[in-house]
Design a protein around this motif. Sequence first.
Motif, short mmCIF file in Angstrom:
data_model
loop_
_atom_site.label_atom_id
_atom_site.label_comp_id
_atom_site.label_asym_id
_atom_site.label_seq_id
_atom_site.Cartn_x
_atom_site.Cartn_y
_atom_site.Cartn_z
N ASP A 3 28.88 28.89 47.51
CA ASP A 3 28.59 27.46 47.34
C ASP A 3 27.98 26.82 48.58
O ASP A 3 27.09 25.98 48.46
N LEU A 4 28.46 27.21 49.78
CA LEU A 4 28.08 26.50 50.99
C LEU A 4 27.28 27.34 51.98
O LEU A 4 26.54 26.80 52.80
N GLY A 5 27.46 28.67 51.97
CA GLY A 5 26.72 29.51 52.89
C GLY A 5 27.60 30.24 53.87
O GLY A 5 28.83 30.12 53.87
N LEU A 6 26.97 31.01 54.75
CA LEU A 6 27.68 31.90 55.65
C LEU A 6 28.54 31.15 56.66
O LEU A 6 29.71 31.50 56.87
N VAL A 7 27.98 30.16 57.33
CA VAL A 7 28.72 29.46 58.40
C VAL A 7 29.98 28.79 57.86
O VAL A 7 31.08 29.00 58.41
N PRO A 8 29.91 28.00 56.78
CA PRO A 8 31.15 27.41 56.26
C PRO A 8 32.16 28.48 55.81
O PRO A 8 33.38 28.29 55.98
N ALA A 9 31.67 29.58 55.25
CA ALA A 9 32.59 30.63 54.82
C ALA A 9 33.30 31.25 56.02
O ALA A 9 34.51 31.54 55.97
N LEU A 10 32.57 31.47 57.12
CA LEU A 10 33.19 32.00 58.33
C LEU A 10 34.20 31.01 58.92
O LEU A 10 35.27 31.41 59.40
N ARG A 11 33.84 29.71 58.89
CA ARG A 11 34.78 28.70 59.41
C ARG A 11 36.07 28.67 58.58
O ARG A 11 37.17 28.56 59.13
N LEU A 12 35.92 28.75 57.26
CA LEU A 12 37.10 28.76 56.40
C LEU A 12 37.95 29.99 56.66
O LEU A 12 39.19 29.92 56.72
N HIS A 13 37.29 31.14 56.82
CA HIS A 13 38.03 32.37 57.10
C HIS A 13 38.74 32.27 58.45
O HIS A 13 39.89 32.73 58.59
N ALA A 14 38.07 31.67 59.43
CA ALA A 14 38.69 31.48 60.75
C ALA A 14 39.91 30.56 60.65
O ALA A 14 40.93 30.79 61.31
N THR A 15 39.83 29.53 59.81
CA THR A 15 40.96 28.62 59.62
C THR A 15 42.14 29.35 59.01
O THR A 15 43.29 29.16 59.42
N ASN A 16 41.86 30.18 58.02
CA ASN A 16 42.93 30.95 57.39
C ASN A 16 43.59 31.90 58.39
O ASN A 16 44.82 32.06 58.40
N LEU A 17 42.79 32.53 59.25
CA LEU A 17 43.35 33.41 60.27
C LEU A 17 44.13 32.63 61.31
O LEU A 17 45.11 33.13 61.87
N ALA A 18 43.69 31.41 61.60
CA ALA A 18 44.41 30.58 62.57
C ALA A 18 45.82 30.27 62.07
O ALA A 18 46.76 30.15 62.86
#
Length: 479
Positions: A334-349
């Motif tokens: 839906d949003l692209g690579l950067v937002p997906a990486l940010r969301l994944h980083a938030t989940n790992l945080a």
Amino acid sequence: MSPRYILMARLSSVLIVDDLETSRSIMHEILMAEGYELLFAAGGAEALRMARDCAPDLILLDLMMPDIDGFTVCRTLRADVQMGQIPVIIVTALDDRESRLKGFQAGCDDFVSKPFDRLELRMRVRTIVRLNRYRLLVNEQQRFETLFTRSPNGLVMLDRDGNITLVNPEMVRLVAAPNAESLIGQQLPDLLNPGDRERCHEWIARLMTAEAPLSHLSASLISHDGLHRPVELDGSWFAWADAPAAQIVVRDISDRIKAHLLEEDRRQLAFDLHDEVAQTATAVYRQLEQFQYNFPLRRPAAKASLVRAIDLSRRLIRETRHLLAGLRPTALDDLGLVPALRLHATNLANEGLKIDLQENLGKQRLPSPVELTLFRIAQEALTNVRKHAGTMSAKIELTYQDARVRLAVEDQGRGLPEASTPTMIGHHLGLRNMQDRAALLGGQVQITSQPGKGTRVMVELPINEQMNGRADEQMNPEP
């Protein structure tokens, strides 16, 4: 045109090296009618530079020169990998036995003393040039045969009528033919699925147009044992025996298709988990909470069981969300690579791993196959950090420049043991999986690590405008 035919087409070149202009003029007069490309150098240093830049077919070398003498020039040529095979005829006023022996020891091929017979010099030059051209042709043929036979892709040569004139061992393997001879004379389209044959005939006809650009075709190859194999054909025009011909690279894309199908299965599984399991788990959790609120339990054992059930349903929801993110993150679509990486980083945080993401893409979208590949590699690398690095922080760098995108995942953890081999690294860190994903898009993965200083995984992929279309062709060839 292949290097072999370029070699045959260009003029033979002779480099004349002498510090006296009169001597160079005499050589020019003797050889100008022979059809050679004549080059001239007035000293040893200039001769070495021109030999490296021009790669002449023969050097006529004077011995007595003020800067570098001919013996030294000859020895320098023979010691150089690039210039060591160039034939040298020493042409000098020295005619003593010692000079001749010294010249041959330096590596010359022939020794001519002045004054010389003009006809004899022409014949010696003609003979050595001819022998050198033959040697070069043999070397080119051997290199061609080595590349041809060892190519990991199928290679096919077609004549102007589209008949197969040459195939390599990999092509024989792809079609499960008994031998190469059984394919000679056949039409390439006849080896394809019937639905692809007309398109292939038209494609080959376009290839036979003079100087036609590199062209691509996706099709299905039928082997002699009846198996269908998806392939990508890359074809180009060239001249063979003064007639139009085509060279075809046949690339097996079965692994690409399998990877695509696997990704589609993951996508479908993610949708099913979201629509069925996740929704049901959420409903159960809410019902249990509502029951706890509406019907307070007095018995401690029953109350404890209800609390455990609520906690288990909460964990089920959390684990389902993790599975959904791993299978197919909706943010990527839906949003692209950067937002997906940010969301994944938030989940790992939330699990205690702090991710520093630096990028210059912003809202720019990359071709879908590139985004998916980079996300999967980042996902794998961050999983390695969380499980193996012994650190609670990592850094992601994502940059786009000059039609290439680069992703780096770096940590300052324990790193890899000094004795780790590439095979061990691939086994323990899933590097092989990363490399395979990148290779499908023409990219590469590098990993660097030092004990106690962390690990860095870097992937680089090329970007082109046709990537989305080519990827769709490769993943979904016509029936």
